[in-house]
Design an enzyme around this catalytic site. Structure first.
Site, PDB file in Angstrom:
ATOM      1  N   HIS B 236     -75.876-137.183  41.521  1.00  0.00           N
ATOM      2  CA  HIS B 236     -76.223-137.373  39.930  1.00  0.00           C
ATOM      3  C   HIS B 236     -77.606-137.621  39.636  1.00  0.00           C
ATOM      4  O   HIS B 236     -78.580-137.196  38.981  1.00  0.00           O
ATOM      5  CB  HIS B 236     -75.453-138.333  39.283  1.00  0.00           C
ATOM      6  CG  HIS B 236     -75.723-138.119  37.735  1.00  0.00           C
ATOM      7  ND1 HIS B 236     -75.348-137.153  37.005  1.00  0.00           N
ATOM      8  CD2 HIS B 236     -76.301-139.168  36.909  1.00  0.00           C
ATOM      9  CE1 HIS B 236     -75.624-137.277  35.735  1.00  0.00           C
ATOM     10  NE2 HIS B 236     -76.436-138.220  35.404  1.00  0.00           N
ATOM     11  N   TYR B 240     -82.176-136.698  37.861  1.00  0.00           N
ATOM     12  CA  TYR B 240     -83.388-137.253  37.313  1.00  0.00           C
ATOM     13  C   TYR B 240     -84.516-137.248  38.229  1.00  0.00           C
ATOM     14  O   TYR B 240     -85.553-137.390  37.561  1.00  0.00           O
ATOM     15  CB  TYR B 240     -82.772-138.965  37.080  1.00  0.00           C
ATOM     16  CG  TYR B 240     -81.891-138.918  36.226  1.00  0.00           C
ATOM     17  CD1 TYR B 240     -82.083-138.856  34.701  1.00  0.00           C
ATOM     18  CD2 TYR B 240     -80.596-138.645  36.249  1.00  0.00           C
ATOM     19  CE1 TYR B 240     -81.327-138.821  33.745  1.00  0.00           C
ATOM     20  CE2 TYR B 240     -79.513-139.014  35.325  1.00  0.00           C
ATOM     21  CZ  TYR B 240     -80.056-138.788  34.069  1.00  0.00           C
ATOM     22  OH  TYR B 240     -79.178-138.911  32.873  1.00  0.00           O
ATOM     23  N   HIS B 387     -73.698-126.470  30.670  1.00  0.00           N
ATOM     24  CA  HIS B 387     -74.504-127.570  30.375  1.00  0.00           C
ATOM     25  C   HIS B 387     -75.735-127.715  31.055  1.00  0.00           C
ATOM     26  O   HIS B 387     -76.814-128.080  30.621  1.00  0.00           O
ATOM     27  CB  HIS B 387     -73.683-128.919  30.466  1.00  0.00           C
ATOM     28  CG  HIS B 387     -74.338-130.154  31.007  1.00  0.00           C
ATOM     29  ND1 HIS B 387     -74.843-130.682  30.082  1.00  0.00           N
ATOM     30  CD2 HIS B 387     -74.486-130.781  32.094  1.00  0.00           C
ATOM     31  CE1 HIS B 387     -75.646-131.980  30.674  1.00  0.00           C
ATOM     32  NE2 HIS B 387     -75.516-131.910  31.853  1.00  0.00           N
ATOM     33  N   PHE B 388     -75.483-127.483  32.466  1.00  0.00           N
ATOM     34  CA  PHE B 388     -76.928-127.786  33.469  1.00  0.00           C
ATOM     35  C   PHE B 388     -77.793-126.664  33.514  1.00  0.00           C
ATOM     36  O   PHE B 388     -78.793-126.733  33.828  1.00  0.00           O
ATOM     37  CB  PHE B 388     -76.341-128.445  34.881  1.00  0.00           C
ATOM     38  CG  PHE B 388     -75.608-127.214  35.646  1.00  0.00           C
ATOM     39  CD1 PHE B 388     -76.339-126.202  36.096  1.00  0.00           C
ATOM     40  CD2 PHE B 388     -74.379-127.538  35.929  1.00  0.00           C
ATOM     41  CE1 PHE B 388     -75.516-125.143  36.923  1.00  0.00           C
ATOM     42  CE2 PHE B 388     -73.661-126.424  36.885  1.00  0.00           C
ATOM     43  CZ  PHE B 388     -74.373-125.191  37.380  1.00  0.00           C
ATOM     44  N   HIS B 389     -77.416-125.564  32.778  1.00  0.00           N
ATOM     45  CA  HIS B 389     -78.532-124.479  32.617  1.00  0.00           C
ATOM     46  C   HIS B 389     -79.299-124.995  31.423  1.00  0.00           C
ATOM     47  O   HIS B 389     -80.510-124.646  30.914  1.00  0.00           O
ATOM     48  CB  HIS B 389     -78.057-123.276  32.406  1.00  0.00           C
ATOM     49  CG  HIS B 389     -77.769-122.505  33.503  1.00  0.00           C
ATOM     50  ND1 HIS B 389     -76.634-122.588  34.277  1.00  0.00           N
ATOM     51  CD2 HIS B 389     -78.564-121.701  34.382  1.00  0.00           C
ATOM     52  CE1 HIS B 389     -76.573-121.832  35.358  1.00  0.00           C
ATOM     53  NE2 HIS B 389     -77.807-121.371  35.334  1.00  0.00           N
ATOM     54  N   ARG B 450     -65.205-121.675  36.322  1.00  0.00           N
ATOM     55  CA  ARG B 450     -66.637-121.689  36.840  1.00  0.00           C
ATOM     56  C   ARG B 450     -66.264-121.410  38.336  1.00  0.00           C
ATOM     57  O   ARG B 450     -65.337-121.197  38.948  1.00  0.00           O
ATOM     58  CB  ARG B 450     -67.467-122.817  36.782  1.00  0.00           C
ATOM     59  CG  ARG B 450     -67.211-123.983  37.597  1.00  0.00           C
ATOM     60  CD  ARG B 450     -67.929-125.256  37.643  1.00  0.00           C
ATOM     61  NE  ARG B 450     -68.925-125.334  37.941  1.00  0.00           N
ATOM     62  CZ  ARG B 450     -69.781-126.214  38.434  1.00  0.00           C
ATOM     63  NH1 ARG B 450     -69.283-127.483  38.269  1.00  0.00           N
ATOM     64  NH2 ARG B 450     -70.950-126.175  39.066  1.00  0.00           N
ATOM     65  N   ARG B 451     -67.393-121.082  39.033  1.00  0.00           N
ATOM     66  CA  ARG B 451     -67.445-120.559  40.658  1.00  0.00           C
ATOM     67  C   ARG B 451     -66.354-119.491  41.005  1.00  0.00           C
ATOM     68  O   ARG B 451     -65.504-119.917  41.847  1.00  0.00           O
ATOM     69  CB  ARG B 451     -67.264-122.144  41.395  1.00  0.00           C
ATOM     70  CG  ARG B 451     -68.228-123.075  41.384  1.00  0.00           C
ATOM     71  CD  ARG B 451     -67.829-124.151  41.818  1.00  0.00           C
ATOM     72  NE  ARG B 451     -68.667-125.216  41.936  1.00  0.00           N
ATOM     73  CZ  ARG B 451     -68.701-126.487  41.978  1.00  0.00           C
ATOM     74  NH1 ARG B 451     -67.470-127.126  41.855  1.00  0.00           N
ATOM     75  NH2 ARG B 451     -69.580-127.447  42.260  1.00  0.00           N
TER      76      ARG B 451
END
Lengths: 71, 590
Positions: B236, B240, B387-389, B450-451
């Site tokens: 995580h 950042y 989300h992470f895209h 996913r995956r």
């Protein structure tokens, strides 16, 4: 402002397109209101296109003094 | 910082030619990774939507791993080490202490990357034992070739040495300027690296202590839950590590391009300190569905995660205030009319603004991920890549690309090949990502996993709330294709920029903040204090969960109890009562 607006038209059109398109998902997910995908896409394109043309020829918005800066 | 640089008389490359070479090399490494990662991206988006299949589904995980590692390890981290070198050298106005040392860490990072990528691409060649189909989340029980783990370790060492390089520059600067506040950009770099050093503890133990010896055959088995937890200890905060360079650009470069000045230097420092404190003790929120971790620890991780929203909200306020100030300096008026006065034709500005807009959406979907109960709805579905895209794939990636349009001329003394192409590129990225990410979020809510290369199941059909699954697939494929085109436009534009004639007058200074560093309490610059507190928070957050995992599964054991965890406390409570009862009954019978 003229230069800024001319670039603002495609940028604003892109943002408007995304907002309108994602509204369809919101209608479907939250209200279970289904819309025909082809009709909705065409309507979205027409709305975005008309607003872009309107902005481009000055029907919408108002001219302000130019104060643009290049990098 | 340099008067010449700040007056706009000379560019960075004029002042620091040797450092410019390193920065350019790092950025090129980043862009090559981006281009290669994008190829694997378009392949998988067309494959899983069944639009075009150029590989067998059996190769899907090789493609997925290559896409993930190239994009979120190579592209992002090579870019940020280049950016950080530029930021430290520029803001301290002094060259690095030893340019050979600087090239050494860059060389280590390149070597590590090549080792990892070769191991991954080996998965396409049947005649070799090379393979690393372990995805970016490379924890056990999936196992890769030792070359992959070795490459990751060397890459990691390279980033540590890079951080030491910047600390060394700051230390030397401090000896010459004992009473001055740390310049904002250097402060941001140092705090980010402190966070990185703490976060790296988890992945270092996982890779060097368990995964590498395991893949070398030195140990027979590992504790999968332990390696997962150590991965997310790092997994995580690495988010950042990608994001804080983007914040550096939003705080220090974006206001200048908007025509204004940063609203508050102290607030920017507070935000970075908060990220140092809060970004590591939250990793367990990626493991809400892992059996073997008690719900109490997950609840603590969720609470810490929600606190992380604070620095992002502070950033939204500060950056928008700075941009509004710039717009009003340029003649903008009215409640929203000032938006029209912004330099939308500048791809650097527009790209960063669109990235920030997408980040807001990514923040909202992140809150869903972080919620302990509602996470069950979206866990391991296509929602998560959606989300992470938005976060790393747009807030970070689009900011990096947009910032390149501003930074590149100062590293080369060459104009950008085409600003209109640059503008089209950032707008295409925004639209492409909106389409792809929207489709992923909606599909995820419907339970699409996913995956997997084959998201459809035999004899089972996902039931859409509106439209159809096929429509979502098309939307995803179209979005992915637009993103691929956007990536090509970016890389080609930068490559062609290397052929434009050298000119002078491209320098662009960064003005001081409206509220400067002297308005900030001195304690904010006490990075030892913040590092100490961050370290203690991590110990508090992880000691008990890790002790619990090791005590039940062993360091190298299979680990993990059955889900739900409620079974364990019940058993541990009932067993002593039963044994006492049996003893008492035995006594009675006797």
């Amino acid at each position: 402002m003229k230069q800024t607006s001319s670039a603002g038209v495609p940028v604003g059109s892109a943002v408007l397109f995304v907002i309108l398109w994602e509204t369809r998902s919101a209608l479907g997910m939250l209200l279970r209101y289904d819309t025909n995908v082809v009709s909705y896409m065409l309507a979205t394109m027409v709305i975005v296109g008309l607003i872009a043309i309107g902005l481009n020829i000055g029907l919408i918005g108002r001219e302000e003094p130019a104060n643009d800066e290049s990098t | 910082m340099s008067d010449a640089l700040e007056a706009g008389a000379s560019t960075f490359v004029d002042q620091f030619p040797a450092e410019s070479k390193v920065v350019r090399a790092a950025l090129w490494s980043s862009f090559l990774s981006l281009a290669l990662g994008a190829v694997f991206g378009i392949i998988q988006s067309l494959h899983r939507t069944d639009v075009l299949r150029v590989f067998e589904s059996a190769d899907y995980y090789t493609i997925l791993t290559a896409h993930g590692v190239l994009m979120v390890v190579s592209f992002t981290i090579f870019f940020l080490v280049g950016l950080f070198t530029w930021a430290v050298v520029r803001s301290l106005d002094r060259p690095v202490e030893n340019i050979r040392y600087t090239w050494t860490w860059y060389g280590l990072m390149v070597t590590g990357s090549l080792m990892a990528v070769i191991a991954i691409l080996g998965g396409f060649v049947d005649s070799t034992s090379l393979s690393a189909d372990v995805l970016f989340t490379f924890y056990a029980p999936l196992q890769a070739h030792p070359l992959f783990y070795g490459g990751l370790a060397i890459f990691l060492i390279g980033t540590w040495l890079a951080g030491a390089d910047w600390f060394r520059s700051w230390w030397a600067w401090k000896q010459d300027n004992p009473d001055e506040r740390i310049p904002l950009q250097t402060f941001m770099v140092l705090v980010t690296m402190l966070m990185w050093y703490i976060a790296s503890i988890g992945i270092t133990i996982a890779v060097v202590g368990f995964l590498l010896p395991w893949s070398l055959g030195l140990i027979d088995q590992v504790n999968p839950l332990l390696t997962r937890t150590l991965f997310w200890f790092w997994g995580h905060p690495v988010v950042y590590f990608w994001l804080m360079p983007a914040y550096l650009l939003w705080y220090t470069v974006l206001p200048k391009i908007a025509g204004g000045r940063l609203f508050s230097d102290p607030l920017a420092r507070v935000v970075f300190v908060l990220f140092l404190l809060l970004s590591t003790p939250v990793g367990i929120h990626h493991q809400y569905l892992d059996p073997g971790i008690a719900d109490g620890f997950k609840f603590i991780a969720m609470t810490n995660t929600m606190f992380l929203l604070l620095p992002s909200l502070l950033t939204a306020f500060t950056v928008v205030a700075s941009v509004e100030h710039g717009a009003r300096q340029r003649g903008g008026t009215g409640l929203f009319g000032w938006l029209r006065a912004l330099p939308w034709r500048d791809p650097a500005f527009t790209g960063m603004m669109l990235a920030g807009l997408m980040f807001a959406a990514g923040g909202f979907s992140g809150m869903i991920n972080a919620g302990l109960n509602i996470n069950y709805l979206v866990h391991n579905t296509l929602w998560v890549p959606g989300h992470f895209h938005l976060t790393v794939g747009t807030a970070v990636a689009l900011t990096f690309m947009a910032a390149t349009y501003w930074l590149w001329p100062q590293l080369t003394n060459r104009r950008l090949y085409s600003r209109p192409i640059g503008l089209a590129q950032v707008v295409l990225w925004f639209v492409g990502m909106a389409l792809m990410s929207n489709a992923m979020h909606v599909a995820g809510l419907l339970g699409v996993p996913r995956r997997t290369a084959e998201p459809q199941y035999e004899g089972f059909a996902f039931e859409p709330m509106f439209g159809s699954i096929a429509e979502l697939d098309i939307q995803l494929a179209v979005g992915g294709t637009i993103l691929f085109v956007s990536t090509l436009l970016f890389v080609v534009n930068i490559a062609l920029s290397s052929g434009t004639p050298r000119v002078s007058g491209l320098s662009s200074s960064l003005p001081p903040a409206l509220s400067g560093p002297n308005d900030a309490p001195q304690v904010l610059d006490n990075i030892k204090l913040w590092f100490g507190i961050a370290f203690v928070l991590v110990i508090l957050a992880y000691t008990l969960p890790l002790a619990s995992i090791v005590s039940r599964g062993g360091l190298l054991g299979p680990g993990g109890d059955a889900f739900p965890m409620i079974a364990a406390p019940i058993k541990s409570t009932l067993t002593p009562i039963l044994s006492v009862s049996v003893e008492w009954l035995g006594g009675l019978v006797a």
